[in-house]
Design an enzyme around this catalytic site. Structure first.
Site, PDB file in Angstrom:
ATOM      1  N   CYS A   3      67.409 -19.998  25.036  1.00 57.83           N
ATOM      2  CA  CYS A   3      68.323 -21.006  25.565  1.00 57.83           C
ATOM      3  C   CYS A   3      69.708 -20.400  25.399  1.00 57.83           C
ATOM      4  O   CYS A   3      69.864 -19.389  24.714  1.00 57.83           O
ATOM      5  CB  CYS A   3      68.262 -22.286  24.754  1.00 57.83           C
ATOM      6  SG  CYS A   3      66.662 -23.105  24.817  1.00 57.83           S
ATOM      7  N   ARG A  34      69.703 -17.425  30.608  1.00 54.66           N
ATOM      8  CA  ARG A  34      68.955 -17.640  29.363  1.00 54.66           C
ATOM      9  C   ARG A  34      68.074 -18.887  29.405  1.00 54.66           C
ATOM     10  O   ARG A  34      67.297 -19.143  28.491  1.00 54.66           O
ATOM     11  CB  ARG A  34      69.931 -17.768  28.186  1.00 54.66           C
ATOM     12  CG  ARG A  34      70.772 -16.534  27.962  1.00 54.66           C
ATOM     13  CD  ARG A  34      71.639 -16.707  26.741  1.00 54.66           C
ATOM     14  NE  ARG A  34      70.835 -16.900  25.565  1.00 54.66           N
ATOM     15  CZ  ARG A  34      70.309 -15.924  24.834  1.00 54.66           C
ATOM     16  NH1 ARG A  34      70.509 -14.675  25.176  1.00 54.66           N
ATOM     17  NH2 ARG A  34      69.580 -16.189  23.768  1.00 54.66           N
ATOM     18  N   TRP A  81      65.796 -23.696  27.967  1.00 50.77           N
ATOM     19  CA  TRP A  81      64.499 -23.223  28.447  1.00 50.77           C
ATOM     20  C   TRP A  81      63.490 -23.871  27.519  1.00 50.77           C
ATOM     21  O   TRP A  81      63.400 -23.521  26.342  1.00 50.77           O
ATOM     22  CB  TRP A  81      64.431 -21.699  28.379  1.00 50.77           C
ATOM     23  CG  TRP A  81      63.281 -21.156  29.145  1.00 50.77           C
ATOM     24  CD1 TRP A  81      63.288 -20.735  30.445  1.00 50.77           C
ATOM     25  CD2 TRP A  81      61.946 -20.967  28.671  1.00 50.77           C
ATOM     26  NE1 TRP A  81      62.039 -20.324  30.804  1.00 50.77           N
ATOM     27  CE2 TRP A  81      61.193 -20.448  29.750  1.00 50.77           C
ATOM     28  CE3 TRP A  81      61.303 -21.206  27.470  1.00 50.77           C
ATOM     29  CZ2 TRP A  81      59.845 -20.152  29.640  1.00 50.77           C
ATOM     30  CZ3 TRP A  81      59.944 -20.915  27.357  1.00 50.77           C
ATOM     31  CH2 TRP A  81      59.243 -20.386  28.451  1.00 50.77           C
ATOM     32  N   ASN A 107      69.427 -22.793  19.852  1.00 49.04           N
ATOM     33  CA  ASN A 107      68.540 -21.855  20.543  1.00 49.04           C
ATOM     34  C   ASN A 107      67.563 -21.322  19.506  1.00 49.04           C
ATOM     35  O   ASN A 107      67.992 -20.809  18.476  1.00 49.04           O
ATOM     36  CB  ASN A 107      69.366 -20.708  21.139  1.00 49.04           C
ATOM     37  CG  ASN A 107      68.503 -19.534  21.575  1.00 49.04           C
ATOM     38  OD1 ASN A 107      67.365 -19.723  21.983  1.00 49.04           O
ATOM     39  ND2 ASN A 107      69.048 -18.343  21.495  1.00 49.04           N
ATOM     40  N   GLY A 108      66.267 -21.435  19.778  1.00 50.33           N
ATOM     41  CA  GLY A 108      65.268 -20.930  18.837  1.00 50.33           C
ATOM     42  C   GLY A 108      64.179 -21.974  18.617  1.00 50.33           C
ATOM     43  O   GLY A 108      64.007 -22.880  19.438  1.00 50.33           O
ATOM     44  N   GLU A 492      56.892  -0.408  36.871  1.00 54.55           N
ATOM     45  CA  GLU A 492      58.160  -1.119  36.986  1.00 54.55           C
ATOM     46  C   GLU A 492      58.283  -1.755  38.379  1.00 54.55           C
ATOM     47  O   GLU A 492      58.751  -2.887  38.518  1.00 54.55           O
ATOM     48  CB  GLU A 492      59.319  -0.150  36.691  1.00 54.55           C
ATOM     49  CG  GLU A 492      60.707  -0.742  36.774  1.00 54.55           C
ATOM     50  CD  GLU A 492      60.951  -1.938  35.861  1.00 54.55           C
ATOM     51  OE1 GLU A 492      60.121  -2.232  34.990  1.00 54.55           O
ATOM     52  OE2 GLU A 492      61.985  -2.602  36.061  1.00 54.55           O
ATOM     53  N   LYS A 496      58.713  -5.767  39.050  1.00 54.31           N
ATOM     54  CA  LYS A 496      59.825  -6.340  39.816  1.00 54.31           C
ATOM     55  C   LYS A 496      59.295  -7.260  40.906  1.00 54.31           C
ATOM     56  O   LYS A 496      59.781  -8.366  41.099  1.00 54.31           O
ATOM     57  CB  LYS A 496      60.690  -5.244  40.473  1.00 54.31           C
ATOM     58  CG  LYS A 496      61.547  -4.402  39.561  1.00 54.31           C
ATOM     59  CD  LYS A 496      62.705  -5.130  38.913  1.00 54.31           C
ATOM     60  CE  LYS A 496      62.319  -5.788  37.635  1.00 54.31           C
ATOM     61  NZ  LYS A 496      62.444  -5.128  36.391  1.00 54.31           N
ATOM     62  N   GLU A 499      57.748 -10.511  39.433  1.00 51.28           N
ATOM     63  CA  GLU A 499      58.626 -11.469  38.751  1.00 51.28           C
ATOM     64  C   GLU A 499      59.642 -12.136  39.672  1.00 51.28           C
ATOM     65  O   GLU A 499      59.983 -13.281  39.448  1.00 51.28           O
ATOM     66  CB  GLU A 499      59.295 -10.873  37.506  1.00 51.28           C
ATOM     67  CG  GLU A 499      60.393  -9.893  37.739  1.00 51.28           C
ATOM     68  CD  GLU A 499      61.027  -9.395  36.441  1.00 51.28           C
ATOM     69  OE1 GLU A 499      61.154 -10.166  35.477  1.00 51.28           O
ATOM     70  OE2 GLU A 499      61.417  -8.216  36.397  1.00 51.28           O
ATOM     71  N   HIS A 515      37.904   3.406  40.358  1.00 48.87           N
ATOM     72  CA  HIS A 515      36.948   2.920  39.351  1.00 48.87           C
ATOM     73  C   HIS A 515      37.006   1.398  39.239  1.00 48.87           C
ATOM     74  O   HIS A 515      36.791   0.846  38.170  1.00 48.87           O
ATOM     75  CB  HIS A 515      37.231   3.573  38.001  1.00 48.87           C
ATOM     76  CG  HIS A 515      37.059   5.059  38.028  1.00 48.87           C
ATOM     77  ND1 HIS A 515      35.835   5.675  37.986  1.00 48.87           N
ATOM     78  CD2 HIS A 515      37.977   6.066  38.161  1.00 48.87           C
ATOM     79  CE1 HIS A 515      35.986   6.994  38.060  1.00 48.87           C
ATOM     80  NE2 HIS A 515      37.278   7.252  38.166  1.00 48.87           N
ATOM     81  N   LYS A 614      65.996 -14.347  30.295  1.00 49.99           N
ATOM     82  CA  LYS A 614      66.462 -12.963  30.138  1.00 49.99           C
ATOM     83  C   LYS A 614      66.100 -12.399  28.764  1.00 49.99           C
ATOM     84  O   LYS A 614      65.706 -11.256  28.649  1.00 49.99           O
ATOM     85  CB  LYS A 614      67.975 -12.932  30.348  1.00 49.99           C
ATOM     86  CG  LYS A 614      68.590 -11.549  30.271  1.00 49.99           C
ATOM     87  CD  LYS A 614      68.357 -10.791  31.550  1.00 49.99           C
ATOM     88  CE  LYS A 614      68.908  -9.381  31.498  1.00 49.99           C
ATOM     89  NZ  LYS A 614      68.231  -8.528  32.484  1.00 49.99           N
TER      90      LYS A 614
HETATM   91  O1  M6R Z   1      66.029  -7.198  26.338  1.00 47.81           O
HETATM   92  P1  M6R Z   1      64.745  -6.422  26.424  1.00 47.81           P
HETATM   93  O2  M6R Z   1      64.874  -5.140  27.125  1.00 47.81           O
HETATM   94  O3  M6R Z   1      64.081  -6.254  25.102  1.00 47.81           O
HETATM   95  O4  M6R Z   1      63.784  -7.348  27.312  1.00 47.81           O
HETATM   96  C1  M6R Z   1      62.444  -7.021  27.495  1.00 47.81           C
HETATM   97  C2  M6R Z   1      61.801  -7.828  28.592  1.00 47.81           C
HETATM   98  O5  M6R Z   1      61.844  -9.193  28.296  1.00 47.81           O
HETATM   99  C3  M6R Z   1      62.451  -7.590  29.947  1.00 47.81           C
HETATM  100  O6  M6R Z   1      62.452  -6.244  30.289  1.00 47.81           O
HETATM  101  C4  M6R Z   1      61.723  -8.398  31.038  1.00 47.81           C
HETATM  102  O7  M6R Z   1      60.436  -7.890  31.242  1.00 47.81           O
HETATM  103  C5  M6R Z   1      62.536  -8.380  32.334  1.00 47.81           C
HETATM  104  N1  M6R Z   1      62.463  -9.661  32.978  1.00 47.81           N
HETATM  105  C6  M6R Z   1      62.059  -7.377  33.299  1.00 47.81           C
HETATM  106  O8  M6R Z   1      62.725  -7.423  34.515  1.00 47.81           O
END
Ligand code: M6R
Length: 619
Positions: A3, A34, A81, A107-108, A492, A496, A499, A515, A614
């Site tokens: 959050c 966040r 969140w 937050n937490g 990666e 992308k 997500e 396989h 994030k």
């Molecule tokens: O801040 P961090 O690099 O530790 O975050 C790790 C993941 O949460 C972050 O890379 C997440 O997978 C992103 N949404 C990828 O685009």
């Protein structure tokens, strides 16, 4: 998950040249990444404590509730969140006590909230939400009822909490102060002119100041408009004593500018951040300097190296491990942070962990680093955020200098992470005498040219990526296949796409595709092949043909010169011929653009993918 919290204390009305409610709205907007299922603020006004909060996105909620019309000298805000209690008006923060004098943003997760709530309910407190957070204002009220001053009541409350938290609390009886506490969740103080701030992340107050103090775990304190007080409880036997922190030593100035945290004319942060990569790479290269010497020595002397990360940072870790294995001939293994628990026993003194995290706050990566340190393993942090939790706890730190990344999907932080890991590996190879000066210089030259190379790739392939996205937008699933360095780049690309565009995307080692995964391939099934070198392109040739024989729609991201033997693919991104180090950075760019435009064509907001935040600060 995450959050965002913010707090402001101003010296007089108008010190910030706008109403406090508007300052809080702007700050929350910078933290929208966040969490974005509900929003709220609490301000101490001339008419007492005003709380406005609601389920919904920041723009609509703040307009509906008229945030900007409220003024005062002290206020807090929150973007949520949901973890405990579904998104709803009543579960939105801030939460208040029974008297309506205290308001808290958090937050937490408070792990022992249930037992605390039961105890408070027995004492007559009435709860208005389903959240864990609401125990905090009621506990403060309870301690005040016992005769404690507001700040003492806040400290007593914090001492009862178990779990993770960054907390900002205001109390009418405390006047113009914001109390704060931190354990695990990030919290930063901003020192402004005529006003001070608190926030989960720096962009929240960048318009007003670049002077920061990062609050450490187990610290509590308060800010007024002109002062900051921080203290920490130190255990002495079975007693605890409070030690005040010398904030002068903790003051830092960040290089980020407010513009860096705004969209700068782009429709989305994700697109802006893709386009910022040349600059982010250049700045990261210039920041590396001699700082890597210790890191290179430590890795070169290691028995083995593990690289831990989550999501995109895991993909960078994967590339880092291949660089170290292949170029440096050092045994290196990538491990997903949340899986580290099952590998940790194999680590001991003499081993090295590289903890990769753009935010420096991802809890799984932080816990992996802590466990490694407990076993005498040297921890090297690779992060984009100065003084964040993982760098603070690491033995050595390397920073990417990508600037603030606001889009939830990591883009420029991935390419800068991979750049740093490739430079480390090349230097390790040189230090260990595995490559000579000429070979290492060839890698470094290509790496130094990456800003220009990436710029050219964006210019050349943005329109084509849009075209590919038009067809991709109509698909339900896709495969991303590669071998060697091409595999983590494919992983990666798949992440992308899934997500931000919600297309089911799976990355697989190309050689492994027959396989099992090939069973899903039918007419028009999209398969994106990535090879960063001619060697990899040669190896995927047969896989491309196998998929084409099943009428797959094939797309290739491969180096110039491989057009001949991969001539049958439907879509081709011909990339510059580069050493594997620089190619692993550059070849991800078409993947980022395809994902972005597929998201747009499907009508989504790529900056706010559903269910994602994030920074993930819960396990
Ligand atoms: O801040 P961090 O690099 O530790 O975050 C790790 C993941 O949460 C972050 O890379 C997440 O997978 C992103 N949404 C990828 O685009």
């Amino acid at each position: 998950m995450a959050c965002g919290i913010v707090a402001v204390v101003a010296s007089r009305k108008g010190a910030l040249r706008k109403p406090l409610g508007e300052v809080i709205r702007e700050s929350l907007k910078s933290l929208e990444y966040r969490g974005y299922d509900s929003v709220g603020f609490a301000i101490i006004t001339d008419n007492g404590l005003v709380v406005r909060k609601s389920k919904g996105m920041i723009d609509s909620v703040t307009a509906k509730l008229g945030f900007s019309e409220f003024d005062g000298l002290v206020g807090i805000g929150h973007t949520r969140w949901a973890t405990h209690g579904p998104p709803s008006d009543r579960n939105s923060h801030p939460h208040t006590d029974c008297t309506g004098k205290i308001a808290v943003a958090h937050n937490g997760i408070i792990e022992n909230w249930n037992e605390l709530k039961e105890m408070l309910v027995r004492k007559g407190h009435v709860f208005k939400s389903d959240t864990d957070t609401e125990v905090i204002p009621h506990l403060m009220e309870e301690f005040k009822n016992k005769g404690m001053e507001p700040y003492e009541a806040f400290k007593a409350t914090i001492s009862l909490l178990k779990g993770a938290y960054a907390i900002a609390a205001i109390d009418i009886d405390a006047g113009n102060k914001v109390f704060f506490a931190r354990k695990t969740s990030p919290l930063i103080v901003g020192i402004g002119d005529g006003a001070n701030f608190l926030a989960s992340d720096i962009p929240a107050f960048l318009r007003y100041t670049r002077k920061i103090i990062v609050v450490s775990d187990d610290e509590v304190g308060y800010v007024t408009s002109s002062s900051v007080f921080i203290e920490k409880l130190i255990k002495k036997g079975d007693k605890g004593i409070w030690i005040s922190i010398d904030i002068g030593k903790r003051l830092r100035t960040v290089e980020w500018t407010p513009e860096m945290a705004m969209k700068g004319g782009y429709p989305h942060f994700m697109l802006k951040e893709i386009h910022e990569q040349p600059q982010a790479l250049a700045s990261t290269i210039s920041g590396l300097g001699e700082k890597l010497d210790d890191v290179v020595k430590v890795i070169s002397a290691a028995n083995k190296v593990v690289l831990v990360g989550a999501g995109t940072s895991y993909h960078a870790s994967y590339l880092g491990a291949i660089f170290l294995n292949n170029l440096g001939e050092v045994f290196a293994q990538p491990i997903i942070s949340s899986e580290m628990k099952w590998h940790i026993k194999s680590l001991s003194e003499g081993d090295v962990m590289i903890a990769v995290s753009q935010s420096g706050e991802t809890i799984d990566t932080l816990l992996a680093a802590r466990e490694a340190k407990d076993r005498g393993v040297k921890v090297i942090a690779l992060s984009n955020v100065i003084d964040s939790a993982i760098p603070r706890e690491a033995d050595l730190v390397v920073y990417t200098r990508a600037g603030p990344e606001i889009g939830v999907a990591a883009t420029k932080t991935f390419t800068t992470q991979v750049l740093v890991l490739s430079v480390i590996a090349v230097k390790v190879a040189k230090y260990r005498g595995i490559v000579n000066e000429g070979a290492s210089e060839a890698h470094l030259r290509a790496i130094r040219s990456l800003p220009e190379t990436v710029n050219k790739i964006i210019s050349k392939y943005e329109a084509k990526s849009k075209d590919v996205a038009k067809l991709m937008a109509s698909k339900r699933s896709a495969f991303f296949l590669g071998r060697g360095y091409g595999l983590p780049v494919s992983m990666e690309g798949a992440l992308k796409l899934k997500e931000v565009a919600y297309v089911h995307a799976e990355a697989y080692p190309a050689g492994e595709s027959k396989h099992g995964p090939i069973a899903l391939v039918e007419d028009g099934f999209p398969i994106v092949f990535t090879a960063v070198s001619h060697e990899e392109a040669e190896l995927i040739k047969s896989n491309v043909e196998e998929m084409r024989a099943r009428y797959a729609w094939t797309i290739a991201v491969t180096p110039k010169g491989d057009e001949g033997h991969l001539k049958n693919v439907e879509e081709r991104f011909t990339m510059p011929e580069l050493p594997v180090t620089a190619a692993s950075v550059a070849y991800v760019v078409p993947h980022q653009l395809i994902a972005y435009y597929t998201s747009i064509i499907r009508g989504y907001d790529p900056d706010k993918p559903r269910n994602l935040a994030k920074t993930v600060t819960v396990v």
